[in-house]
Design a protein around this motif. Structure first.
Motif, mmCIF file in Angstrom:
data_model
loop_
_atom_site.group_PDB
_atom_site.id
_atom_site.type_symbol
_atom_site.label_atom_id
_atom_site.label_comp_id
_atom_site.label_asym_id
_atom_site.label_seq_id
_atom_site.Cartn_x
_atom_site.Cartn_y
_atom_site.Cartn_z
ATOM 1 N N TYR A 145 16.606 -0.286 -11.752
ATOM 2 C CA TYR A 145 17.052 0.669 -10.734
ATOM 3 C C TYR A 145 16.266 0.366 -9.461
ATOM 4 O O TYR A 145 15.052 0.175 -9.496
ATOM 5 N N ILE A 146 16.940 0.322 -8.312
ATOM 6 C CA ILE A 146 16.326 -0.138 -7.071
ATOM 7 C C ILE A 146 15.886 1.029 -6.197
ATOM 8 O O ILE A 146 16.669 1.950 -5.936
ATOM 9 N N VAL A 147 14.636 0.987 -5.760
ATOM 10 C CA VAL A 147 14.145 1.908 -4.732
ATOM 11 C C VAL A 147 13.680 1.031 -3.579
ATOM 12 O O VAL A 147 12.753 0.233 -3.736
ATOM 13 N N CYS A 148 14.340 1.165 -2.425
ATOM 14 C CA CYS A 148 14.171 0.182 -1.360
ATOM 15 C C CYS A 148 13.972 0.850 -0.011
ATOM 16 O O CYS A 148 14.640 1.838 0.311
ATOM 17 N N LYS B 15 11.491 -5.679 -18.526
ATOM 18 C CA LYS B 15 10.825 -4.481 -19.070
ATOM 19 C C LYS B 15 10.797 -3.315 -18.086
ATOM 20 O O LYS B 15 10.660 -2.159 -18.495
ATOM 21 N N ALA B 16 10.911 -3.588 -16.794
ATOM 22 C CA ALA B 16 10.757 -2.528 -15.785
ATOM 23 C C ALA B 16 12.036 -1.696 -15.648
ATOM 24 O O ALA B 16 13.143 -2.242 -15.622
ATOM 25 N N LYS B 17 11.868 -0.396 -15.538
ATOM 26 C CA LYS B 17 13.013 0.479 -15.258
ATOM 27 C C LYS B 17 13.318 0.543 -13.770
ATOM 28 O O LYS B 17 14.475 0.663 -13.368
ATOM 29 N N VAL B 18 12.260 0.472 -12.949
ATOM 30 C CA VAL B 18 12.415 0.618 -11.498
ATOM 31 C C VAL B 18 11.857 -0.609 -10.803
ATOM 32 O O VAL B 18 10.773 -1.099 -11.156
ATOM 33 N N PHE B 19 12.581 -1.104 -9.806
ATOM 34 C CA PHE B 19 12.042 -2.130 -8.927
ATOM 35 C C PHE B 19 11.908 -1.518 -7.546
ATOM 36 O O PHE B 19 12.879 -1.013 -6.975
ATOM 37 N N ALA B 20 10.685 -1.545 -7.002
ATOM 38 C CA ALA B 20 10.410 -0.931 -5.698
ATOM 39 C C ALA B 20 10.149 -2.005 -4.652
ATOM 40 O O ALA B 20 9.312 -2.886 -4.851
ATOM 41 N N LEU B 21 10.870 -1.913 -3.547
ATOM 42 C CA LEU B 21 10.682 -2.825 -2.426
ATOM 43 C C LEU B 21 10.288 -1.981 -1.218
ATOM 44 O O LEU B 21 11.080 -1.170 -0.739
ATOM 45 N N THR B 22 9.050 -2.161 -0.734
ATOM 46 C CA THR B 22 8.528 -1.318 0.338
ATOM 47 C C THR B 22 8.402 -2.063 1.664
ATOM 48 O O THR B 22 7.738 -1.590 2.581
ATOM 49 N N TRP C 150 0.827 -1.208 0.000
ATOM 50 C CA TRP C 150 0.000 0.000 0.000
ATOM 51 C C TRP C 150 0.863 1.261 0.000
ATOM 52 O O TRP C 150 0.441 2.307 -0.505
ATOM 53 N N VAL C 151 2.076 1.185 0.558
ATOM 54 C CA VAL C 151 2.967 2.347 0.586
ATOM 55 C C VAL C 151 3.314 2.775 -0.838
ATOM 56 O O VAL C 151 3.291 3.965 -1.173
ATOM 57 N N LEU C 152 3.612 1.816 -1.695
ATOM 58 C CA LEU C 152 3.911 2.134 -3.097
ATOM 59 C C LEU C 152 2.682 2.692 -3.794
ATOM 60 O O LEU C 152 2.773 3.681 -4.546
ATOM 61 N N MET C 153 1.523 2.098 -3.553
ATOM 62 C CA MET C 153 0.311 2.551 -4.217
ATOM 63 C C MET C 153 -0.049 3.979 -3.797
ATOM 64 O O MET C 153 -0.413 4.813 -4.634
ATOM 65 N N GLU C 154 0.077 4.278 -2.526
ATOM 66 C CA GLU C 154 -0.251 5.625 -2.054
ATOM 67 C C GLU C 154 0.762 6.654 -2.551
ATOM 68 O O GLU C 154 0.408 7.788 -2.892
ATOM 69 N N ALA C 155 2.033 6.260 -2.595
ATOM 70 C CA ALA C 155 3.056 7.171 -3.106
ATOM 71 C C ALA C 155 2.803 7.482 -4.580
ATOM 72 O O ALA C 155 2.926 8.635 -5.013
#
Length: 345
Positions: A266-269, A239-246, A175-180
């Protein structure tokens, strides 16, 4: 990998809890499937019986997690094979390890009976090396290239922010990723979020409310469901440019991170224990405070509006993964550790 690169006979002793979908992909790995136990106590007894019957052929006992159930198993193995080696992969985070009463008799016996104790993040290695009276080795989770592969090219990438896992668990904090993304969707109009994995039933009402409140995002926040086909899953990473781990916490270096790094994401963690390992200490990604939606949204706006983060980063993280997170190199390191112990030198 022990079998493939070092010629070991490798056996996993387990029970039939699920279908082992990927077993056929792992050449040389044997599964010894025991009957399903009634409870944990029966499972420990069954494993000890297995050890008693097969100890002469067990040169290395590999345990996952410092669980009380391993105390009796390792004790039995040590009694029967004093010349054998025991590797304990802790597979844990700071919170869980700090709850282990390592000075209590049972845990002290277990840890003392292990020839090699490993953790999956440098932060946890530093922490436990100061706290525990044992040598702690850094051995991260890694990835397996089942066939020769080409590097992922930046030209293959799309404007996608990807996350993979059990969608909707409290630990993953999706939900943190979705809200952001909801906060900054207008600032990055050409981008979408893709959530890959089975969806927890408890999370479905939140998803429904999210789209009721933001119907304009239905085509930009995409749930794929569980993807069992490895080639299809690999293509999502590619295909993804960003991988997000929340996640609020993880046990070591998450396997999904390794898969993302292998495909040039690219990692956003979130600031889990292994965040430094995952972002190469800021060289291949960015970090944010656990649960900090606004900080995450600011990071996404910054990187999604600056292609320079991806054009070079796509190749930097693939090289980083290949150098430090290859199981071919890791099994060689473990083999070195169990064969060059102080008592053997």
């Amino acid at each position: 990998m022990f079998h493939k690169y070092l010629g070991y006979r490798t056996v996993i002793v387990t029970a039939q809890k699920e279908e082992y979908t990927y077993h056929e992909l792992l050449s040389g790995l044997e599964l010894e499937i025991l009957r399903t136990p009634q409870d944990l106590s029966e499972w420990v007894q069954m494993c000890c019986e297995y050890i008693s019957e097969h100890y002469s052929g067990i040169d290395v006992m590999f345990c996952f997690g410092a669980y009380p159930s391993h105390i009796e198993m390792v004790r039995r193995y040590r009694q029967l094979r004093p010349d054998g080696k025991v590797i304990l992969k802790l597979d844990a985070n700071l919170y869980w390890q700090d709850r282990i009463a390592f000075r209590e008799a049972g845990y002290e016996e277990l840890l003392s009976n292990c020839d090699v104790i490993t953790v999956e993040s440098k932060k946890l290695k530093q922490h436990l090396s100061k706290k525990w009276p044992y040598i702690i080795d850094y051995v991260p989770n890694a990835s397996v290239d089942l066939a020769p592969r080409k590097r992922t090219e930046y030209s293959e990438k799309e404007n996608t922010i990807l996350t993979v896992g059990r969608i909707g668990t409290a630990q993953k904090a999706n939900w943190v990723l979705m809200e952001a993304f909801r906060l900054i969707a207008e600032a990055i109009p050409d981008w979408k979020v893709k959530l890959v994995g089975g969806i927890e039933d408890s999370f479905k009402p939140y998803i429904e409310d999210f789209f009721n409140e933001s119907p304009h995002l239905r085509d930009r926040v995409i749930f794929t469901g569980k993807v069992m086909d490895k080639d299809k899953l690999e293509n999502e990473y590619k295909k993804a440019k960003v991988f997000a781990l929340t996640s609020e916490f993880e046990g070591g270096t998450p396997n999904v991170w390794v898969e993302a790094a292998r495909n040039g994401c690219y990692i956003v963690c979130s600031e889990i224990d292994a965040v430094g390992d995952a972002t190469n200490w800021g060289k291949c990604g960015k970090s944010f405070e656990v649960g900090n939606i606004r900080q995450l949204s600011r990071i996404l706006v910054e990187i999604c509006n600056d292609e320079s983060y991806f054009a070079r980063g796509c190749y930097d993280i693939q090289e980083y993964r290949e150098r430090f997170f290859s199981y071919e190199k890791i099994v060689c390191k473990l083999n070195h550790l169990i064969n060059l112990l102080p008592g053997d030198m």
